[in-house]
Write a protein that holds these residues in place. Sequence first.
Motif, PDB file in Angstrom:
ATOM      1  N   MET A  20       0.820  -1.211   0.000  1.00  0.00           N
ATOM      2  CA  MET A  20       0.000   0.000   0.000  1.00  0.00           C
ATOM      3  C   MET A  20       0.858   1.267   0.000  1.00  0.00           C
ATOM      4  O   MET A  20       0.483   2.282  -0.588  1.00  0.00           O
ATOM      5  N   LEU A  21       1.995   1.213   0.675  1.00  0.00           N
ATOM      6  CA  LEU A  21       2.795   2.412   0.904  1.00  0.00           C
ATOM      7  C   LEU A  21       3.492   2.893  -0.363  1.00  0.00           C
ATOM      8  O   LEU A  21       4.000   2.099  -1.152  1.00  0.00           O
ATOM      9  N   LEU A  22       3.542   4.213  -0.519  1.00  0.00           N
ATOM     10  CA  LEU A  22       4.364   4.852  -1.539  1.00  0.00           C
ATOM     11  C   LEU A  22       5.569   5.431  -0.815  1.00  0.00           C
ATOM     12  O   LEU A  22       5.569   6.575  -0.363  1.00  0.00           O
ATOM     13  N   GLU A  23       6.592   4.613  -0.668  1.00  0.00           N
ATOM     14  CA  GLU A  23       7.726   4.954   0.182  1.00  0.00           C
ATOM     15  C   GLU A  23       8.501   6.164  -0.306  1.00  0.00           C
ATOM     16  O   GLU A  23       9.195   6.831   0.461  1.00  0.00           O
ATOM     17  N   ASP A  24       8.404   6.450  -1.604  1.00  0.00           N
ATOM     18  CA  ASP A  24       9.203   7.556  -2.146  1.00  0.00           C
ATOM     19  C   ASP A  24       8.585   8.916  -1.853  1.00  0.00           C
ATOM     20  O   ASP A  24       9.204   9.947  -2.110  1.00  0.00           O
ATOM     21  N   LYS A  25       7.384   8.935  -1.332  1.00  0.00           N
ATOM     22  CA  LYS A  25       6.706  10.203  -1.047  1.00  0.00           C
ATOM     23  C   LYS A  25       6.926  10.567   0.408  1.00  0.00           C
ATOM     24  O   LYS A  25       6.428   9.902   1.316  1.00  0.00           O
ATOM     25  N   LYS A  26       7.720  11.622   0.646  1.00  0.00           N
ATOM     26  CA  LYS A  26       8.172  11.951   1.990  1.00  0.00           C
ATOM     27  C   LYS A  26       7.529  13.241   2.477  1.00  0.00           C
ATOM     28  O   LYS A  26       7.819  14.329   1.961  1.00  0.00           O
ATOM     29  N   PHE A  27       6.670  13.088   3.462  1.00  0.00           N
ATOM     30  CA  PHE A  27       5.960  14.231   4.036  1.00  0.00           C
ATOM     31  C   PHE A  27       6.021  14.165   5.556  1.00  0.00           C
ATOM     32  O   PHE A  27       6.324  13.121   6.141  1.00  0.00           O
ATOM     33  N   ILE A  28       5.707  15.298   6.180  1.00  0.00           N
ATOM     34  CA  ILE A  28       5.678  15.375   7.636  1.00  0.00           C
ATOM     35  C   ILE A  28       4.592  16.349   8.045  1.00  0.00           C
ATOM     36  O   ILE A  28       4.269  17.290   7.304  1.00  0.00           O
ATOM     37  N   LYS A  29       4.035  16.115   9.216  1.00  0.00           N
ATOM     38  CA  LYS A  29       2.967  16.978   9.722  1.00  0.00           C
ATOM     39  C   LYS A  29       3.547  18.026  10.673  1.00  0.00           C
ATOM     40  O   LYS A  29       4.294  17.694  11.602  1.00  0.00           O
ATOM     41  N   PHE A  30       3.250  19.293  10.431  1.00  0.00           N
ATOM     42  CA  PHE A  30       3.474  20.377  11.378  1.00  0.00           C
ATOM     43  C   PHE A  30       2.101  20.835  11.867  1.00  0.00           C
ATOM     44  O   PHE A  30       1.078  20.512  11.267  1.00  0.00           O
ATOM     45  N   ALA A  31       2.080  21.584  12.951  1.00  0.00           N
ATOM     46  CA  ALA A  31       0.799  22.087  13.439  1.00  0.00           C
ATOM     47  C   ALA A  31       0.985  23.433  14.128  1.00  0.00           C
ATOM     48  O   ALA A  31       2.038  23.736  14.687  1.00  0.00           O
ATOM     49  N   LEU A  32      -0.074  24.231  14.063  1.00  0.00           N
ATOM     50  CA  LEU A  32      -0.129  25.551  14.693  1.00  0.00           C
ATOM     51  C   LEU A  32      -1.382  25.620  15.555  1.00  0.00           C
ATOM     52  O   LEU A  32      -2.273  24.786  15.454  1.00  0.00           O
ATOM     53  N   GLY A  33      -1.436  26.616  16.424  1.00  0.00           N
ATOM     54  CA  GLY A  33      -2.698  26.904  17.089  1.00  0.00           C
ATOM     55  C   GLY A  33      -2.909  26.296  18.459  1.00  0.00           C
ATOM     56  O   GLY A  33      -1.967  26.030  19.205  1.00  0.00           O
ATOM     57  N   GLU A  34      -4.174  26.067  18.770  1.00  0.00           N
ATOM     58  CA  GLU A  34      -4.583  25.668  20.121  1.00  0.00           C
ATOM     59  C   GLU A  34      -3.990  24.336  20.557  1.00  0.00           C
ATOM     60  O   GLU A  34      -3.542  24.175  21.690  1.00  0.00           O
ATOM     61  N   ASN A  35      -4.018  23.361  19.660  1.00  0.00           N
ATOM     62  CA  ASN A  35      -3.613  22.012  20.060  1.00  0.00           C
ATOM     63  C   ASN A  35      -2.150  21.954  20.502  1.00  0.00           C
ATOM     64  O   ASN A  35      -1.809  21.338  21.511  1.00  0.00           O
ATOM     65  N   VAL A  36      -1.266  22.589  19.721  1.00  0.00           N
ATOM     66  CA  VAL A  36       0.163  22.428  19.997  1.00  0.00           C
ATOM     67  C   VAL A  36       0.601  23.144  21.262  1.00  0.00           C
ATOM     68  O   VAL A  36       1.597  22.766  21.887  1.00  0.00           O
ATOM     69  N   LYS A  37      -0.124  24.201  21.630  1.00  0.00           N
ATOM     70  CA  LYS A  37       0.201  24.853  22.889  1.00  0.00           C
ATOM     71  C   LYS A  37      -0.633  24.278  24.039  1.00  0.00           C
ATOM     72  O   LYS A  37      -0.609  24.798  25.154  1.00  0.00           O
ATOM     73  N   GLN A  38      -1.350  23.198  23.733  1.00  0.00           N
ATOM     74  CA  GLN A  38      -2.063  22.392  24.719  1.00  0.00           C
ATOM     75  C   GLN A  38      -3.180  23.156  25.438  1.00  0.00           C
ATOM     76  O   GLN A  38      -3.534  22.825  26.566  1.00  0.00           O
ATOM     77  N   ALA A  39      -3.724  24.141  24.774  1.00  0.00           N
ATOM     78  CA  ALA A  39      -4.829  24.897  25.373  1.00  0.00           C
ATOM     79  C   ALA A  39      -6.043  24.006  25.600  1.00  0.00           C
ATOM     80  O   ALA A  39      -6.839  24.245  26.505  1.00  0.00           O
ATOM     81  N   ASN A  40      -6.186  22.958  24.778  1.00  0.00           N
ATOM     82  CA  ASN A  40      -7.350  22.088  24.904  1.00  0.00           C
ATOM     83  C   ASN A  40      -7.104  20.899  25.826  1.00  0.00           C
ATOM     84  O   ASN A  40      -8.012  20.128  26.112  1.00  0.00           O
ATOM     85  N   TRP A  41      -5.845  20.707  26.273  1.00  0.00           N
ATOM     86  CA  TRP A  41      -5.504  19.514  27.046  1.00  0.00           C
ATOM     87  C   TRP A  41      -5.239  19.822  28.512  1.00  0.00           C
ATOM     88  O   TRP A  41      -4.946  18.919  29.287  1.00  0.00           O
ATOM     89  N   GLN A  42      -5.306  21.091  28.888  1.00  0.00           N
ATOM     90  CA  GLN A  42      -5.097  21.504  30.275  1.00  0.00           C
ATOM     91  C   GLN A  42      -3.745  21.018  30.812  1.00  0.00           C
ATOM     92  O   GLN A  42      -3.620  20.608  31.951  1.00  0.00           O
ATOM     93  N   SER A  43      -2.735  21.049  29.962  1.00  0.00           N
ATOM     94  CA  SER A  43      -1.389  20.710  30.400  1.00  0.00           C
ATOM     95  C   SER A  43      -0.534  21.955  30.277  1.00  0.00           C
ATOM     96  O   SER A  43      -0.423  22.525  29.210  1.00  0.00           O
ATOM     97  N   TYR A  44       0.063  22.354  31.392  1.00  0.00           N
ATOM     98  CA  TYR A  44       0.803  23.620  31.398  1.00  0.00           C
ATOM     99  C   TYR A  44       2.282  23.415  31.707  1.00  0.00           C
ATOM    100  O   TYR A  44       2.944  24.304  32.190  1.00  0.00           O
ATOM    101  N   SER A  45       2.797  22.226  31.409  1.00  0.00           N
ATOM    102  CA  SER A  45       4.182  21.959  31.788  1.00  0.00           C
ATOM    103  C   SER A  45       5.126  21.878  30.602  1.00  0.00           C
ATOM    104  O   SER A  45       6.328  21.779  30.781  1.00  0.00           O
TER     105      SER A  45
END
Length: 991
Positions: free
Chosen positions: A698-723
């Motif tokens: 199934m995999l197309l090994e030659d296609k190389k991508f990565i996920k970045f993220a911005l916003g609420e999730n990455v600063k954990q505003a929705n997870w109540q974690s402040y550490s």
Amino acid sequence: MFLKKILIVGLVACSFAMYGQDYFPSNDGVKSKNENYTVFTNATIHTSPTETIKNGTLIVKDGKIVRVGKSIPVPSNAITIDVSGKHIYPSFIDMYTGFGIEKPKRSGGGGRGSQYDNTRDGYYWNDHIRPETQGIDAFKYDAKSAKAFIEAGFGVVATHQHDGIARGTGALIALNTNGNTANRVLDNNLGQYFSFDKSNTSSQSYPTSKMGATSLLRQVHYDLDWYEKGNVTTKDLSLEALTRNKNLTQFFEAEDVYDAMRIDKIGDQFGINYMIIGAGDEYKRIGEIKNLNRTFVLPLDFPDAYDVENPYAANYIDLGDMRHWNQAPTNPKQFESNGIPFALTTFKLKSPKEFKGQLMKAIKHGLSKEKALAALTTVPAQLLGKSNEIGSLKDGAWANFMITSGELFEDKTMLYEHWIQGQKTVVKDMNTVDIDGTYGMRIGGTSYTLNIKNSTEGKTDFTLMEGENDVKSDGNYADAWVNLTFPKGDNTFVRLVGQVLDDRFVGKAVLPNGDEQAITTERTKATEGTKDAKGKDKRKDDDKAPVIMPMTYPNIAFGFEQPPSQQDILIKNATVWTSEAEGVLENTDVLIKDGKISKIGKNLSAGRAKVIDGTGKHVTAGIIDEHSHIAAFDINEAGHNSTAEVRMSDVINPDDSDIYRNLAGGVTAIQLLHGSANPIGGQSAVMKLKWGSAIDEMLLEDKKFIKFALGENVKQANWQSYSRFPQTRMGVEQVFVDYFTRAKEYEALKNSGKPYRIDEEMEIVVDILNEERYISCHSYVQSEINMLMKVAERFNFRINTFTHILEGYKVADKMAAHGVGGSTFSDWWAYKYEVNDAIPYNAAIMHNAGVVVAINSDDGEMSRRLNQEAAKIVKYGGVSEEEALKMITLNPAKLLHLDDRSGSIKVGKDGDVVVWSDHPLSIKAKAEQTIIEGTIYFDINRDLELREAVKAEKSKLIAMMLAEKKKGLKTQPAKKKEKQRLHCDTTETIH
């Protein structure tokens, strides 16, 4: 002084000479040495799974076998035990237990804080890597547990601390009940153990996922190589232990069949021959398992039948779970048939007491008795490097053996005695007579049927029947005598007493008036577990081979009986949406040959191609979902603010039914994205939805991508974690700058020719800087979108795709100038605070500004209706139908760098096409055939047939389960199992 030293040496030598000898208290209380031999004569001795000695002799002394064979002279000072008619077998060996070693309880913690650093000085940076653990240090002999093992036939067990990803070493223990820890320990440094599970002794966050654990193990091996080359001045006790233990057997525990494949890849990469502790579902992919060329230790924790008497509850159980109940007992047989080496273990059973029943089930389902015995004796002995000591009955080996009433793997065979290191444990008196059976008798003018089963001193089950009626009786079996009392009229009783001699019950009945009546009756049928309360046979079909449902690919509903094959296909006379300059072509043929689009035109000849009549139908390129979370066991590794090292390809679930549903919606390819738990997430898996295929196909090994993220999730505003850093959007920017700066320094060192430590995380970030891996970034707010483009330009690369990008319309001109694409929703908005400014015209505005725009799903349900989502763009913004269709075909192909092979109907591209029943943007349109590289993975007519087939198969399985329950066998409740939809913020692992 010299004489004193000699005396000390002599005493020490004497103590070693006496080590392991048999001692018995004499009448005066003083221990005396047993100089005698113990000799077993006239036995059928199974010295190994393939060798048997009739009327053999076994001689034991000092816990070891002295001689075994036929016509062996008996030493004069021998205790001789005649075991005529009995069988002697080598004791079983369990290679994977936690015997005598308590698993640590999970450490406390929680709340809003998380632990990101390790807590131990002088050890590896991750607390869950604990190879310095020595199981023997925590070992304490558990007599109760040992008894259960012994009665199940086990004389030796391997044990270790079941805690952590790297778990340290184990020990090999003889279960001798009369010994002490010193002489029971056959090896105190046995094997090195691994799993994907974190340690209970630490709250360190990383890893939070299986892909994180997989990446951590890869990094451990890179660090070990760096350490062993002398590049680290500070001593690391964990890496020291890994080096010390690397020549031991390497055990790795799997939780499912796909874990075995993950383990194999780690082993292949670092040249480690892992022995895999199986999960019991390897039969589902046995061909792929065979190709791993690994040895397995298989559990026998076969599931109980479901209680399906309630038809509503029965509907909760999916076909895959029903099949697993039916097919799981064939797992050992599949290993045997495919020549895959394996041992058996009690692991995962609640108690060793369950082992024989499960083993007999495996034998009934095709496992040969010879292979079963080997998997419990010679195979584990050989795998542990102890063939001269345990696992077979040979001169010089430990005297570990069982004395049984008959052949070992027969239902009625009893284990009488179990000798371990020459010490006897009586399991059942050898003089016990098997009295189980059915006895018809006439007492006081009334006919009765007496059923006896499980005949054991003090524990025998008696059922007395008068015709079809159960007579309440009170009985016991002791000292070879049966005593039974039952009522005869009001407050009057009959007392029955007798013995079973030569298959006859011989005794007397004392009637209520005191008269005695002689009773002699033949035993007509052994009934252990075969009679219900009324004496009716519950298991009349037990001798029949079990009915096993056929396997499919994948082995769930709507799988293929045989993997589908590529074929030449000619679609005739259809409306073809090329998504190329040719536009929409009426009454046109498309020929797919050798998996590629070969010709497009009118009146094409078929040759030997399969012909699909496209009259009145529409043909498009396969839909591509740029942002998907289907077909995965994990979505987020949330343990660090950057997890560039983790790979979605490590956690693909090829059995996810959403693959099939997506095919039914015309989807042929997806980008399986990491979630949005951190600014720098994990590597994507770009894959084609080849239902029933292996992951690598199934995999197309030659296609190389990565996920970045911005916003609420990455600063954990929705997870109540402040550490964890970052806590603000400003901090998110700094994370990117810091990691890109570190990556440039890492690359400079790497290119300098100087020694450097391989850092998987930095390797991937360097690829990003060099535009050898492309970023797909979770985004909402214009300020952050603008920020990330500027950061990328500062480091001389560009962002590939902003996904979600719901405020893209505000910065569309800047996106076009940067060269970044936008992959968005059609009309999702206002579902959280940072989405408040989203509008349904977003896609059209970005498109009109020159941005390559795709419509994605981020949802397992929406993904199978992406054609309808694209249709909304025609309404919101006036985009043409052809351009709207490109937003789910050619444009996502461009964003995934697949447009050279997919996304449009063009000669030379892959044969990834969909035949629609109607206009592809219509809500009436159904995907009738979904084709990938010339293979039909979805056909609507086959789907309709399969729905009936699934219903029929479930009915058969339900009938089998009902029969199990009526036999009185254990069942499990039917529980509703909700399919969990994975999204960007999902942090659980799916099992």
